[in-house]
Design a protein around this motif. Structure first.
Motif, mmCIF file in Angstrom:
data_model
loop_
_atom_site.group_PDB
_atom_site.id
_atom_site.type_symbol
_atom_site.label_atom_id
_atom_site.label_comp_id
_atom_site.label_asym_id
_atom_site.label_seq_id
_atom_site.Cartn_x
_atom_site.Cartn_y
_atom_site.Cartn_z
ATOM 1 N N THR A 111 0.798 -1.296 0.059
ATOM 2 C CA THR A 111 -0.003 -0.043 0.002
ATOM 3 C C THR A 111 1.095 1.445 0.024
ATOM 4 O OG1 THR A 111 0.062 -0.609 2.539
ATOM 5 C CG2 THR A 111 -2.162 -0.542 0.974
ATOM 6 N N ASP A 112 0.331 2.186 -0.534
ATOM 7 C CA ASP A 112 0.760 3.616 -0.707
ATOM 8 C C ASP A 112 0.148 4.516 0.078
ATOM 9 O OD1 ASP A 112 2.178 5.702 -1.883
ATOM 10 O OD2 ASP A 112 1.464 5.592 -3.940
ATOM 11 N N GLU A 113 0.945 4.890 1.322
ATOM 12 C CA GLU A 113 0.305 5.449 2.232
ATOM 13 C C GLU A 113 0.680 7.020 2.568
ATOM 14 O OE1 GLU A 113 0.459 2.911 5.780
ATOM 15 O OE2 GLU A 113 -0.170 1.308 4.535
ATOM 16 N N ASP B 47 8.665 8.185 -3.856
ATOM 17 C CA ASP B 47 8.416 7.369 -2.451
ATOM 18 C C ASP B 47 8.100 5.993 -2.902
ATOM 19 O OD1 ASP B 47 7.203 6.091 -0.367
ATOM 20 O OD2 ASP B 47 6.382 7.898 0.582
ATOM 21 N N ALA B 48 6.663 6.060 -3.739
ATOM 22 C CA ALA B 48 6.181 4.867 -3.836
ATOM 23 C C ALA B 48 6.706 3.825 -4.988
ATOM 24 C CB ALA B 48 4.753 5.192 -4.557
ATOM 25 N N LEU B 49 7.467 4.532 -6.084
ATOM 26 C CA LEU B 49 8.129 3.356 -6.806
ATOM 27 C C LEU B 49 9.239 2.741 -6.295
ATOM 28 C CD1 LEU B 49 8.146 6.005 -9.818
ATOM 29 C CD2 LEU B 49 7.118 3.691 -9.780
ATOM 30 N N THR B 50 9.944 3.272 -5.231
ATOM 31 C CA THR B 50 10.900 2.847 -4.514
ATOM 32 C C THR B 50 10.587 1.676 -3.543
ATOM 33 O OG1 THR B 50 10.957 4.264 -2.604
ATOM 34 C CG2 THR B 50 12.520 4.761 -4.421
ATOM 35 N N ASN B 51 9.086 1.396 -3.615
ATOM 36 C CA ASN B 51 8.748 0.268 -2.852
ATOM 37 C C ASN B 51 9.192 -1.178 -3.435
ATOM 38 O OD1 ASN B 51 6.322 -1.647 -3.922
ATOM 39 N ND2 ASN B 51 6.275 0.216 -4.821
ATOM 40 N N TYR B 52 9.451 -1.035 -4.836
ATOM 41 C CA TYR B 52 9.772 -2.189 -5.568
ATOM 42 C C TYR B 52 11.218 -2.663 -5.092
ATOM 43 C CZ TYR B 52 5.762 -0.889 -8.391
ATOM 44 O OH TYR B 52 4.585 -0.487 -9.117
ATOM 45 N N ALA C 172 1.228 -2.756 -18.838
ATOM 46 C CA ALA C 172 0.101 -2.209 -18.470
ATOM 47 C C ALA C 172 -1.124 -2.563 -18.972
ATOM 48 C CB ALA C 172 0.438 -0.390 -19.078
ATOM 49 N N HIS C 173 -2.159 -3.069 -18.079
ATOM 50 C CA HIS C 173 -3.258 -3.460 -18.757
ATOM 51 C C HIS C 173 -4.323 -2.309 -18.750
ATOM 52 C CE1 HIS C 173 -4.974 -2.929 -14.635
ATOM 53 N NE2 HIS C 173 -4.076 -3.562 -14.155
ATOM 54 N N GLY C 174 -5.548 -2.815 -19.210
ATOM 55 C CA GLY C 174 -6.547 -1.826 -19.614
ATOM 56 C C GLY C 174 -7.468 -1.439 -18.142
ATOM 57 N N TRP C 175 -8.480 -1.011 -18.448
ATOM 58 C CA TRP C 175 -9.358 -0.498 -17.378
ATOM 59 C C TRP C 175 -10.796 -1.112 -17.626
ATOM 60 C CZ3 TRP C 175 -9.935 4.395 -14.179
ATOM 61 C CH2 TRP C 175 -8.911 4.595 -13.569
ATOM 62 N N TRP C 176 -11.234 -1.266 -16.666
ATOM 63 C CA TRP C 176 -12.615 -2.056 -16.319
ATOM 64 C C TRP C 176 -13.794 -0.948 -16.409
ATOM 65 C CZ3 TRP C 176 -14.169 -7.041 -17.221
ATOM 66 C CH2 TRP C 176 -12.745 -7.957 -17.181
ATOM 67 N N THR C 177 -14.719 -1.010 -17.283
ATOM 68 C CA THR C 177 -15.720 -0.326 -16.991
ATOM 69 C C THR C 177 -17.035 -1.071 -16.366
ATOM 70 O OG1 THR C 177 -16.531 -0.769 -19.090
ATOM 71 C CG2 THR C 177 -15.582 1.321 -19.001
HETATM 72 N N1 MSP Z 1 -0.420 4.208 -5.420
HETATM 73 C C1 MSP Z 1 -0.479 4.553 -7.080
HETATM 74 C C2 MSP Z 1 0.258 3.318 -7.666
HETATM 75 C C3 MSP Z 1 1.879 3.284 -7.124
HETATM 76 S S1 MSP Z 1 2.909 1.931 -7.888
HETATM 77 C C4 MSP Z 1 4.390 2.311 -7.061
HETATM 78 C C5 MSP Z 1 -2.053 4.012 -7.439
HETATM 79 N N2 MSP Z 1 -2.778 3.602 -6.620
HETATM 80 S S2 MSP Z 1 -4.131 3.340 -6.902
HETATM 81 O O1 MSP Z 1 -4.671 2.738 -5.704
HETATM 82 O O2 MSP Z 1 -4.831 4.664 -7.377
HETATM 83 O O3 MSP Z 1 -4.123 2.462 -8.279
HETATM 84 C C6 MSP Z 1 -3.855 1.211 -8.586
HETATM 85 C C7 MSP Z 1 -4.380 0.601 -9.752
HETATM 86 O O4 MSP Z 1 -5.470 0.331 -9.950
HETATM 87 C C8 MSP Z 1 -3.475 1.415 -10.966
HETATM 88 O O5 MSP Z 1 -2.673 0.399 -11.586
HETATM 89 C C9 MSP Z 1 -4.856 1.594 -11.525
HETATM 90 O O6 MSP Z 1 -4.708 1.526 -13.160
HETATM 91 C C10 MSP Z 1 -5.748 0.403 -11.376
HETATM 92 N N3 MSP Z 1 -7.244 0.878 -11.363
HETATM 93 C C11 MSP Z 1 -8.084 1.771 -10.864
HETATM 94 N N4 MSP Z 1 -9.007 1.831 -11.508
HETATM 95 C C12 MSP Z 1 -9.263 0.868 -12.448
HETATM 96 C C13 MSP Z 1 -10.276 0.191 -13.242
HETATM 97 N N5 MSP Z 1 -11.466 0.797 -13.403
HETATM 98 N N6 MSP Z 1 -9.850 -0.909 -14.110
HETATM 99 C C14 MSP Z 1 -8.568 -1.511 -13.988
HETATM 100 N N7 MSP Z 1 -7.791 -0.847 -13.135
HETATM 101 C C15 MSP Z 1 -7.900 0.216 -12.623
HETATM 102 O O7 MSP Z 1 -2.048 4.487 -8.444
#
Ligand code: MSP
Length: 624
Positions: free
Chosen positions: A49-51, A227-232, A285-290
């Motif tokens: 988690t990114d906090e 900060d977040a990217l260095t988590n890897y 990079a995957h797509g998004w869900w509607t």
């Molecule tokens: N904290 C950052 C990521 C830091 S990684 C070093 C962040 N967090 S997030 O909680 O907002 O989003 C996390 C992931 O959820 C992202 O990869 C984002 O693409 C994904 N999604 C958010 N809504 C989405 C959909 N509706 N469908 C698919 N994935 C989606 O971004």
């Protein structure tokens, strides 16, 4: 020594509860992790988690909490969801942990020593929901070009990272490594972005304090994306366990959503180039869900809670659906109709039916054993070929993170096995007393099921375990060869794998248990619309020895009913009978055929007796 494999998900912001988009990436990563373990890799699978940052600070404020209290509470939502979805992560990193804070500060220092950090003033726009900086010219209608929401003008002292210095090295890296950014469309997008020239970026903030302090200047907090990217790195041991870090870094693949590609494919590699660390091998990079055609959003109120979907349909059904429905990399649409469709056709009808049927045949004809490969069988040999082809196809697809192709390849084996059973008609072989051939056919069917279940195990671990509780085989990538089953093992039939199959008439009939002292009310009983119907047509269902397709006249309409009475009646003797049906059941698919009701019968599966009216009764009359 086993080869290593390191896979990551994004770390999720704790300002909100997890939704189906978060579940998607995490399930996808879990499937790869499980697959690689099956193939003998030493896998490290990281999520977290990114906090920090303004967004989380604000969310905490709205809830009247301290940021850390908020994070402590919200992180449990993610942890419990991952547990529920059977996510097999090896570690869970929180950016508020000391191990991360120390590691992130150390990377900062490396970059500083390189001369790539310098002080200045940032004066432009900031989008808090995206935690990103935007120059004036990139805004669209004065809004954030990424999420369309309002941006804030900020002017504050800031440290800058010399990203411009890495424009050429990054370009070269992307050109030399065609698989670094996937899918290819995303790679092109990044290439054209870099071609416009990389600017230095702001990497610290001074107007709030919820973050990791900049080493030697605690007036600043490190920019949340840095900060977040260095988590890897910190999540796999940097700097507290350098042996582990050296073993696993660089990551083999970072799974992310398309919206955060620029951070991962431009910022992140340039930070690493500056820090002198190897780059991840791939960013996918995957797509998004509607949801039912609409963007998922809290204001529309259509945010899908993965907990609920899992409760309603089952964890494995959700896992299967998300990866089968759309190619990884493209956008997809989530709907209950779509998930139900997959459950009924692919899972209940194809896979569930195959397992249940072969178990039934073994129980009936082989004393509940797997049989022996005792005779040559040309159709068996081609089933084996299909299995080998399907497994090879899955390996190839998994290396490209093409989950949909992997599952399609696997279902070719499932369909081939169903066809094989239907064509070889073991029930006839049993009548003919050709025990060698019968045993061979059942053995081959079990072997196809075993290989299916093995390759399915990364996707649907619970289902594989359900199959394994019936057929004792090992989960081991070394047994992916045809014939690895062993001979004449004892098997144990249990309930169908997927709930839908329980709707098969034969399963429901008279066998549904109610708790002893509870009973149902008369109102509940009256909900079932029982009617007299006359059978006007009857035909065997191809590929099934148990199902008969009936057309019945219910007075004012005709209904099609698929009934599990084939072992007790032949179609000709059914025509003209007046029977009792449950007329208001939800339609169900049985072997791909719609059944619009259920006939009432009683007795053992092969000695069923239809319930008929004792005196003359007109089709359509209600049974009371
Ligand atoms: N904290 C950052 C990521 C830091 S990684 C070093 C962040 N967090 S997030 O909680 O907002 O989003 C996390 C992931 O959820 C992202 O990869 C984002 O693409 C994904 N999604 C958010 N809504 C989405 C959909 N509706 N469908 C698919 N994935 C989606 O971004």
């Amino acid at each position: 020594m086993a080869k290593k494999f390191y896979i990551t998900t994004p770390i999720y912001y704790v300002n909100d509860v997890p939704h189906i988009g978060h579940a998607y990436t995490t399930i996808a990563a879990d499937v790869i992790a499980r697959y690689k373990r099956l193939m003998g890799f030493d896998v490290f699978f990281l999520t977290g988690t990114d906090e920090h940052g303004k967004k989380v600070e604000r969310a905490a404020e709205t809830q009247g909490e301290k940021p850390i209290q908020h994070a402590d509470r919200m992180v449990e939502r993610f942890r419990s969801l991952w547990k529920k979805l059977n996510i097999s992560n090896n570690d869970f990193i929180r950016t508020t942990e000391q191990r991360h804070r120390a590691g992130a500060a150390s990377i900062w220092n490396n970059i500083l020593e390189k001369g790539d950090i310098y002080p200045g003033t940032y004066e432009d726009w900031y989008c808090t929901p995206c935690e990103s900086y935007w120059p004036d010219k990139e805004l669209i209608n004065d809004k954030c070009p990424q999420c369309g929401r309002n941006v804030e003008k900020i002017k504050e002292e800031s440290y800058f990272f010399r990203m411009s210095k890495y424009e050429k090295p990054l370009m070269k890296h992307i050109e030399k490594n065609p698989d670094f950014i996937m899918p290819a469309s995303r790679r092109n997008e990044i290439l054209s972005f870099i071609r416009q020239g990389l600017r230095d970026i702001s990497i610290s903030r001074t107007s709030f304090s919820w973050g990791i302090p900049v080493p030697d200047n605690p007036k600043h907090v490190i920019y949340v994306w840095f900060d977040a990217l260095t988590n890897y790195l910190t999540g796999c041991g940097y700097t507290e366990d350098m042996d582990r870090f050296n073993k696993f870094w660089p990551a083999d693949v970072h799974f992310i959503g398309k919206d955060i590609l620029r951070f991962h494919a431009v910022y992140w590699p340039t930070f690493l180039l500056s820090a002198g660390l190897p780059l991840p091998k791939r960013v996918f990079a995957h797509g998004w869900w509607t949801v039912e055609g609409q963007k998922m959003s809290k204001s529309i109120g259509n945010v899908v809670d993965p907990n609920k979907v899992a409760d309603e349909y089952g964890v494995d059904v959700l896992r299967y659906f998300l990866l089968r429905e759309v190619p990884f990399g493209l956008d997809g649409d989530f709907s209950e109709t779509a998930i139900k469709g997959r459950l009924t056709s692919d899972l209940a009808n194809d896979l569930g039916n195959l397992v249940h049927r072969v178990m039934g045949l073994s129980e009936r004809f082989l004393n509940s054993t797997t049989g022996l490969p005792q005779s040559t069988d040309s159709k068996g040999a081609s089933l084996r070929e299909t299995a080998e082809k399907s497994i090879a196809g899955i390996h190839k697809a998994m290396d490209e993170q093409a989950f949909q192709n992997a599952l399609t390849a696997l279902w070719e084996l499932v369909s081939a096995a169903n066809r094989y059973v239907a064509e070889r008609e073991p029930w006839k072989l049993a009548k003919e007393k050709t025990s060698d051939r019968l045993s061979t056919v059942i053995y081959n069917s079990f072997e196809a099921i075993r290989l299916t279940a093995l390759m399915l195990s990364p996707f649907m671990p619970e289902t594989t375990e359900k199959i394994r509780s019936q057929i004792p085989f090992a989960i081991d990538g070394k047994t992916l060869e045809w014939g690895g089953l062993g001979h004449e093992l004892a098997v144990k039939k249990s309930a169908p794998l997927f709930a839908k199959l329980e709707k098969e008439p034969i399963e429901i009939k008279g066998e549904k248990e109610t708790k002893k002292d509870e009973g149902i009310s008369i109102e509940e009983f009256r909900k079932i619309d029982l009617r007299i119907a006359e059978i006007i047509d009857a035909q065997n269902v191809k590929g099934s020895d148990k199902l008969i397709k009936l057309i019945v006249d219910t007075g004012n309409e005709k209904k099609q009913i698929v009934a599990g009475i084939g072992k007790s009646y032949t179609p000709p003797e059914l025509i003209g009978k007046r029977i009792i049906i449950a007329a208001n059941l939800k339609p169900a698919l049985l072997m791909g055929i719609e059944s619009q009701g259920m006939v009432l019968a009683s007795g053992e599966p092969d000695k069923l007796s239809l319930i008929v009216p004792e005196k003359e009764a007109v089709p359509g009359s209600k049974v009371k």
